[in-house]
Design a protein around this motif. Sequence first.
Motif, PDB file in Angstrom:
ATOM      1  N   ALA A   1       0.842  -1.198   0.000  1.00 57.40           N
ATOM      2  CA  ALA A   1       0.000   0.000   0.000  1.00 57.40           C
ATOM      3  C   ALA A   1       0.879   1.250   0.000  1.00 57.40           C
ATOM      4  O   ALA A   1       1.982   1.237   0.531  1.00 57.40           O
ATOM      5  CB  ALA A   1      -0.889   0.003   1.233  1.00 57.40           C
TER       6      ALA A   1
ATOM      7  N   ARG B   1      -2.289  -3.542   7.541  1.00 58.94           N
ATOM      8  CA  ARG B   1      -3.019  -3.365   6.273  1.00 58.94           C
ATOM      9  C   ARG B   1      -4.188  -2.392   6.452  1.00 58.94           C
ATOM     10  O   ARG B   1      -4.422  -1.521   5.610  1.00 58.94           O
ATOM     11  CB  ARG B   1      -3.533  -4.719   5.792  1.00 58.94           C
ATOM     12  N   ARG B   2      -4.890  -2.513   7.567  1.00 59.64           N
ATOM     13  CA  ARG B   2      -6.042  -1.634   7.812  1.00 59.64           C
ATOM     14  C   ARG B   2      -5.607  -0.211   8.151  1.00 59.64           C
ATOM     15  O   ARG B   2      -6.257   0.754   7.748  1.00 59.64           O
ATOM     16  CB  ARG B   2      -6.930  -2.234   8.916  1.00 59.64           C
TER      17      ARG B   2
ATOM     18  N   ALA C   1      -4.669   1.607   5.024  1.00 62.06           N
ATOM     19  CA  ALA C   1      -5.818   1.941   4.168  1.00 62.06           C
ATOM     20  C   ALA C   1      -6.527   3.222   4.611  1.00 62.06           C
ATOM     21  O   ALA C   1      -7.444   3.685   3.930  1.00 62.06           O
ATOM     22  CB  ALA C   1      -6.815   0.779   4.167  1.00 62.06           C
TER      23      ALA C   1
ATOM     24  N   ALA D   1       2.977  -2.554   3.605  1.00 66.04           N
ATOM     25  CA  ALA D   1       2.979  -1.092   3.602  1.00 66.04           C
ATOM     26  C   ALA D   1       4.390  -0.633   3.975  1.00 66.04           C
ATOM     27  O   ALA D   1       5.126  -1.369   4.623  1.00 66.04           O
ATOM     28  CB  ALA D   1       1.969  -0.546   4.616  1.00 66.04           C
TER      29      ALA D   1
ATOM     30  N   PRO E   1     -10.341   0.867   8.980  1.00 64.12           N
ATOM     31  CA  PRO E   1      -9.681   2.144   8.657  1.00 64.12           C
ATOM     32  C   PRO E   1     -10.545   3.346   9.056  1.00 64.12           C
ATOM     33  O   PRO E   1     -10.018   4.393   9.429  1.00 64.12           O
ATOM     34  CB  PRO E   1      -9.505   2.079   7.136  1.00 64.12           C
TER      35      PRO E   1
END
Length: 231
Positions: A3, A46-47, A50, A77, A118
Amino acid sequence: MTAQLNPRGDVAVLVPAAGAGVRLGPGAPKALRPLAGEPLLVHAVRRIAAAASVHTIVVAAPTAEVDAVRDLLTAVAPVTVVPGGAERQASVAAALAAVPAGPEIILVHDAARALTPPGLVESVAAAVRSGHDAVIPVLPVVDTIKEVGPGEVVLGTVDRSALRAVQTPQGFRRAVLTAAHAAAGDPLTDDAGLVEKQGVPVVCVPGSEYALKVTRPFDLALAEHLLAGGA
Ligand code: CTP
Ligand code: MG
């Protein structure tokens, strides 16, 4: 695919992930335990990545796992990984020290709250941006709470309406968190607790059921179920 973080974002997220996970039972450090085939920390990062306002993520990893965590997160990320400390507060302090100049909003978020949406990261950050020095996401307490004494004898019933269960991410204006950590002395409190001791008002915003902290095996089973349902 890794990301992208937002170079114009105003938020740094510190992710304490250096705990052993004693209450989860024997095994790897908790942040590295698998949830549906991926480590809890991967789900959490990951969250966070985002969330549109996030400029920087700093993870405090178990000392023996710093390189492994860096490798693990490369594909998730761009993150900075630092060695954590013996207490959660020391891990947060180590991560805080690694935040570059720029972000003026700092969020502190447990890796163990792996399914935090997120949107919760954004709502806490937005509340700080709107002028609050310190913001915590909370849920109402649903169970009746009793105070008990020796021999498990009930001393009284606590008024539940004035109680809140506190989650993370907890959000702070940067100077407020830095000052609170510089003065830190109580390893038992959370980051908002340190700030409270400085006399800074702490404001609550609505939390999320999905921000549950994976603490015991039951929580891991619940998180698996939520993930299978699309969390
Ligand atoms: N944490 C940390 N450094 C520590 C202790 C805890 O970074 N020395 C982190 C954990 O990795 C977790 C978060 O703080 O993401 C919340 O702590 P907790 O849920 O208590 O995790 P553990 O300490 O790992 O679990 P336990 O207390 O059961 O050992
Ligand atoms: Mg712990």
